[in-house]
Design a protein around this motif. Structure first.
Motif, mmCIF file in Angstrom:
data_model
loop_
_atom_site.group_PDB
_atom_site.id
_atom_site.type_symbol
_atom_site.label_atom_id
_atom_site.label_comp_id
_atom_site.label_asym_id
_atom_site.label_seq_id
_atom_site.Cartn_x
_atom_site.Cartn_y
_atom_site.Cartn_z
ATOM 1 N N VAL B 256 65.241 24.655 3.887
ATOM 2 C CA VAL B 256 65.232 24.573 5.448
ATOM 3 C C VAL B 256 66.658 24.090 5.944
ATOM 4 C CG1 VAL B 256 63.988 23.762 7.360
ATOM 5 C CG2 VAL B 256 62.711 24.016 5.194
ATOM 6 N N CYS B 257 67.390 24.982 6.066
ATOM 7 C CA CYS B 257 68.733 24.581 6.651
ATOM 8 C C CYS B 257 68.601 24.423 8.271
ATOM 9 C CB CYS B 257 69.701 25.764 6.470
ATOM 10 S SG CYS B 257 71.362 25.913 6.861
ATOM 11 N N GLY B 258 67.958 25.190 8.899
ATOM 12 C CA GLY B 258 67.688 25.021 10.343
ATOM 13 C C GLY B 258 66.764 25.791 10.919
ATOM 14 N N MET B 259 66.473 25.435 12.132
ATOM 15 C CA MET B 259 65.408 26.197 12.797
ATOM 16 C C MET B 259 65.754 26.322 14.166
ATOM 17 S SD MET B 259 61.706 23.993 11.473
ATOM 18 C CE MET B 259 61.361 24.123 10.026
ATOM 19 N N TYR B 263 65.080 24.792 18.650
ATOM 20 C CA TYR B 263 65.935 23.658 18.973
ATOM 21 C C TYR B 263 65.979 23.671 20.759
ATOM 22 C CZ TYR B 263 68.041 23.657 14.417
ATOM 23 O OH TYR B 263 68.338 23.474 13.266
ATOM 24 N N PRO B 268 57.993 22.059 20.530
ATOM 25 C CA PRO B 268 57.950 23.036 19.346
ATOM 26 C C PRO B 268 56.942 23.929 19.169
ATOM 27 C CG PRO B 268 58.021 20.624 18.484
ATOM 28 C CD PRO B 268 57.981 20.764 20.003
ATOM 29 N N GLU B 269 57.035 25.014 18.424
ATOM 30 C CA GLU B 269 55.876 25.905 18.369
ATOM 31 C C GLU B 269 55.234 25.450 17.120
ATOM 32 O OE1 GLU B 269 56.934 30.392 18.856
ATOM 33 O OE2 GLU B 269 58.460 29.558 17.629
ATOM 34 N N GLY B 270 53.805 25.629 17.083
ATOM 35 C CA GLY B 270 53.144 25.238 15.771
ATOM 36 C C GLY B 270 53.278 26.185 14.540
ATOM 37 N N VAL B 271 53.164 25.736 13.488
ATOM 38 C CA VAL B 271 53.291 26.738 12.336
ATOM 39 C C VAL B 271 51.833 26.479 11.688
ATOM 40 C CG1 VAL B 271 54.224 26.535 10.007
ATOM 41 C CG2 VAL B 271 55.613 26.304 11.571
ATOM 42 N N GLU B 285 62.258 22.416 1.180
ATOM 43 C CA GLU B 285 63.062 21.236 1.236
ATOM 44 C C GLU B 285 64.107 21.315 2.436
ATOM 45 O OE1 GLU B 285 64.294 20.022 -2.734
ATOM 46 O OE2 GLU B 285 65.389 18.528 -1.813
ATOM 47 N N GLY B 286 64.411 20.265 3.021
ATOM 48 C CA GLY B 286 65.185 20.170 4.243
ATOM 49 C C GLY B 286 66.333 19.739 3.750
ATOM 50 N N PHE B 287 67.597 19.963 4.203
ATOM 51 C CA PHE B 287 68.724 19.309 3.444
ATOM 52 C C PHE B 287 69.887 19.338 4.467
ATOM 53 C CE2 PHE B 287 71.680 23.217 2.868
ATOM 54 C CZ PHE B 287 70.816 24.031 3.165
ATOM 55 N N LEU B 288 70.613 18.590 4.576
ATOM 56 C CA LEU B 288 71.857 18.638 5.296
ATOM 57 C C LEU B 288 73.293 18.609 4.283
ATOM 58 C CD1 LEU B 288 71.275 15.461 7.575
ATOM 59 C CD2 LEU B 288 70.906 17.844 8.285
#
Lengths: 348, 348
Positions: B256-259, B263, B268-271, B285-288
């Protein structure tokens, strides 16, 4: 005791048809058929007497018409008995790994006697000083689930903040105790005062709360985790997951074991705060116990001495008789059970 | 060329106030102040002339009033210039790591000249045979993002099925090319025919589609991935993520790089299909990129020869002049850019 070759009556719990919404007792039916206590010619299987059957949330998934390519989980057949984990005694064996009198745990049908034609995936019970029903729980599938999910997926470190939902259930009560043994701070949520008391007084959780009494789950988590959550052991999904996402710490881990709040919904709830996993670098990982059974011997080595020393305890909720199966199983989805829900089919 | 000590005019791009919803050009303001080209007494910093500024989706996050404890990302100050990655030339230095004439990339303000008081996090540009603007993209933050996200988080294996959303953007176009170089099958989504053509004809994606023309994203993914998706490089979130969850394969990975689709939404929308991550054992996995800059030298070693040999290409969308900054930046959120969006502040 029935003798070999004899035809005996065989009660079964049958799925009437695919379930949508909350499973009701009437979705299941207890019928009485018969079985010849003899392994058919040419069959390499075993014949068992079922002693304990395990009520597990994942069973709900199999009660609907699943269409998941290659997920190794399939639907029950309406009109046939449901199946699940159980403890059984071998009455007769044509398989080299098993002999008459062996005790086993693994997948069996919900009935009094079962012919298991492919017994390779069953586990033989070696440590018989334990309550046999524990092999549906702490010493069986839920035990390995808690162990693998917590230690392998979450990689806990001493001092970390751990949250467990459905914390008094078959898996949750173990995760909480593993977290304490690992030097973590652990809070659990459950659905009644009785369960919350168990968490605090029996399982040694640092704190616990009744999610049904919280207007605002986010506020509840902020109260118990002013520093945020490092590890979330996810058993429920939905709104709780959303509240957790808002309260996770940087590099938090979420082991997704189950989402019991979602299994009975025709349309699952939305999860809105997933974007938190980016800035907070959260790892969220789903897992199935099947992938971790190779750890079972290592797990037993850890957990058996701890049970014997009283350092890990386990609470079960036993329903007596196969007839009580439908009520016990469906009760799981409204949280009627206190502790691991087991159906006692027969005494050894 | 301005000389040392001279007072020169200094255009800036100012955030007027915190933004909600889609950022508009009018949320930003180009003003003209002045700056003395001299490092103040006692300051250990550097004075730079900004050459290129990078328009990145994460900037949107900083345009609102963030309240994320410890996430190392903070809000811009309304009334002050926004900041972001850029390429700049050192005019004067009081810091031992830098000298006049050095070219650097890193965080700088959106203005013509900047005093950078803590230049420790800047990267010095060594390979000057490359277009300098590449240091806002393939050779800068988006490059390391694509590299770390794809190789470190997704652990690709030859023959795997890879899906990239926002695939013609600064990061996506690289992920697709890395996937092809790794022997994967890769499909990208983008928001116009022009971008889809780029994906197929310039970046070598196996397939690409315009998500705006698909009534049913799930059906689109089923069409391009009859066997399912092993790796999803997530840049957009929302409905696309839901469709992907339905199409992931067992043991799939989602970086998960971005959404970017989320923004600009107040809510936000539901998943809805997150429960798929259990049965399919998905890791999300989210990352920076900040956590992966130690890989930058290794990345340059890999990517520089490939650029020189023409085995990796990079498409930029250049807006000329700082005055074009507000339009360039806000255009990113409606997909106006084709390729990496850069603002050219000055030629070297």
């Amino acid at each position: 005791m029935a003798s070999e070759g004899e035809v005996v009556s065989n009660k079964q719990v049958i799925l009437k048809e695919y379930v949508s919404g909350l499973p009701k007792e009437s979705d299941l039916q207890v019928t009485t058929g018969s079985i010849k206590l003899k392994i058919p010619e040419g069959c390499n299987g075993i014949l068992v007497k079922n002693l304990y059957l395990s009520c597990d949330p994942y069973i709900r998934t199999r009660m609907k018409n699943l269409q998941l390519k290659g997920a190794h989980v399939d639907s029950f057949q309406p009109g046939s008995p449901i199946s699940g984990y159980g403890v059984a005694k071998v009455l007769e064996s044509e398989h080299p790994n098993f002999k008459k009198g062996d005790l086993i745990w693994g997948i069996t049908d919900w009935e009094e006697y079962s012919l298991i034609t492919e017994p390779e995936t069953l586990f033989k019970i070696q440590d018989k000083d334990m309550p046999l029903s524990y092999y549906t729980g702490i010493l069986g599938m839920p035990g390995v689930t808690a162990y693998a999910g917590f230690f392998e997926i979450c990689s806990p470190k001493k001092g970390e903040y751990v949250f467990v939902s459905a914390a008094s259930g078959a898996v949750g009560q173990l995760v909480g105790q593993f977290a304490k043994l690992s030097g973590c701070y652990v809070v659990g949520s459950a659905g009644s005062k009785e369960k919350v008391d168990l968490l605090k007084n029996k399982f040694g959780f640092d704190e616990a709360f009744n999610y049904k009494e919280e207007q605002d789950l986010n506020a509840a988590l902020q109260r118990y985790f002013p520093e945020g959550i490092d590890i979330y052991f996810e058993n429920v999904g939905g709104k709780m997951l959303d509240a957790v996402l808002l309260n996770m710490r940087i590099r938090g881990r979420i082991a997704v074991c189950g989402m019991i709040s979602q299994y009975n919904l025709d349309q699952p709830e939305g999860v809105y705060y997933l974007a938190n996993i980016i800035l907070k670098r959260i790892r969220m990982e789903g897992f199935l116990v099947f992938d971790y059974y190779h750890l079972y011997p290592k797990y037993l080595e850890m957990v058996l001495p701890k049970i014997r020393e009283g350092k890990i305890v386990y609470v079960e909720d036993k329903a007596e008789g196969l007839e009580s199966g439908p009520a016990a199983l469906t009760g799981l989805f409204v949280g009627r059970n206190v502790g691991k829900q087991v159906v006692v089919v027969a005494d050894e």
